[in-house]
Design a protein around this motif. Structure first.
Motif, short mmCIF file in Angstrom:
data_model
loop_
_atom_site.label_atom_id
_atom_site.label_comp_id
_atom_site.label_asym_id
_atom_site.label_seq_id
_atom_site.Cartn_x
_atom_site.Cartn_y
_atom_site.Cartn_z
N ARG A 61 0.80 -1.23 0.00
CA ARG A 61 0.00 0.00 0.00
C ARG A 61 0.83 1.28 0.00
O ARG A 61 0.28 2.36 -0.07
N ALA A 62 2.16 1.17 0.07
CA ALA A 62 3.00 2.36 -0.08
C ALA A 62 3.20 2.70 -1.55
O ALA A 62 3.56 3.82 -1.90
N HIS A 63 2.98 1.67 -2.42
CA HIS A 63 3.11 1.85 -3.86
C HIS A 63 2.06 0.98 -4.54
O HIS A 63 1.42 0.16 -3.88
N THR A 64 1.93 1.18 -5.84
CA THR A 64 1.07 0.29 -6.62
C THR A 64 1.86 -0.19 -7.84
O THR A 64 2.80 0.46 -8.27
N ILE A 103 3.13 1.75 -13.96
CA ILE A 103 3.36 2.97 -13.19
C ILE A 103 2.94 2.72 -11.74
O ILE A 103 2.25 1.74 -11.42
N CYS A 104 3.38 3.61 -10.86
CA CYS A 104 2.86 3.66 -9.49
C CYS A 104 1.88 4.82 -9.43
O CYS A 104 2.19 5.92 -9.90
N THR A 105 0.70 4.57 -8.87
CA THR A 105 -0.34 5.61 -8.88
C THR A 105 -0.39 6.43 -7.60
O THR A 105 -1.27 7.28 -7.44
N ILE A 106 0.54 6.20 -6.66
CA ILE A 106 0.60 7.08 -5.49
C ILE A 106 0.99 8.48 -5.99
O ILE A 106 1.95 8.60 -6.76
N PRO A 107 0.25 9.52 -5.59
CA PRO A 107 0.49 10.85 -6.15
C PRO A 107 1.97 11.26 -6.10
O PRO A 107 2.62 11.15 -5.05
N GLY A 108 2.47 11.70 -7.24
CA GLY A 108 3.84 12.20 -7.35
C GLY A 108 4.87 11.14 -7.70
O GLY A 108 5.95 11.47 -8.18
N HIS A 109 4.57 9.88 -7.48
CA HIS A 109 5.59 8.86 -7.68
C HIS A 109 5.92 8.65 -9.16
O HIS A 109 7.09 8.66 -9.55
N CYS A 110 4.88 8.48 -9.98
CA CYS A 110 5.12 8.24 -11.41
C CYS A 110 5.81 9.44 -12.05
O CYS A 110 6.80 9.29 -12.79
N GLY A 113 9.37 9.51 -11.74
CA GLY A 113 10.17 8.47 -12.38
C GLY A 113 9.82 7.05 -11.99
O GLY A 113 10.48 6.11 -12.44
N MET A 114 8.80 6.86 -11.16
CA MET A 114 8.44 5.50 -10.76
C MET A 114 7.54 4.88 -11.83
O MET A 114 6.32 4.78 -11.67
N LYS A 115 8.18 4.52 -12.93
CA LYS A 115 7.47 3.97 -14.09
C LYS A 115 8.42 3.08 -14.87
O LYS A 115 9.63 3.34 -14.91
#
Ligand SMILES: [Cu+2]
Length: 152
Positions: A61-64, A103-110, A113-115
């Protein structure tokens, strides 16, 4: 709870043995699926083949791990995912050739660069039908092991 964990470990160990032909990649290697990792660099030079698996390790739940279309990858939009999971350990089988976008859908992560985009090469010997059959054999073996453990 302990029984469930034992079953999962059994499944993991057994499936590694059965799916020997496919390669299992741990995304980000030791760093896992998180912020601050360059996944372009991680994917660069790897030859992904149909039937290979991607394992995403992260805090639940910290990332998706959200598979999306190319357009939604480019715009970091997770509103119409092809698949989505936030359980902490997500395994994706690359069952068809072509590009796959995560991608990660936690706001700001994608947007930071979290993709991850991977290009999957077709494998004529890969049979989608064989994967579930192998998996159920594995499940049966794991269940057998589990019963022995429970009886012991
Ligand atoms: Cu994230």
């Amino acid at each position: 709870m302990a029984v469930t964990s034992a079953a999962l470990v059994g499944l993991l160990v057994a499936s590694c043995a059965v799916v020997a032909a496919a390669t299992r990649y741990t995304v980000g290697d030791g760093e896992g699926w998180t912020t601050g990792v360059n996944y372009n660099n991680w994917a660069n030079g790897k030859f992904f083949r149909q039937g290979d698996e991607l394992v995403f390790n992260y805090q639940a739940r910290a990332h998706t791990v959200t598979e999306v279309s190319q357009n939604n990858f480019d715009s970091c939009n997770g509103n119409s995912p092809l698949s989505n999971d936030d359980g902490g350990s997500t395994t994706i089988r690359l069952s068809y050739p072509g590009m796959h976008y995560f991608i990660c859908t936690i706001p700001g992560h994608c947007s930071n660069g979290m993709k991850l985009a991977v290009n999957v090469n077709g494998d004529p010997s890969y049979s989608a039908a064989s994967a579930p059959a192998a998996a159920s054999a594995v499940a049966a073996a794991a269940a057998g092991a589990l019963i022995k453990l429970a009886l012991f």
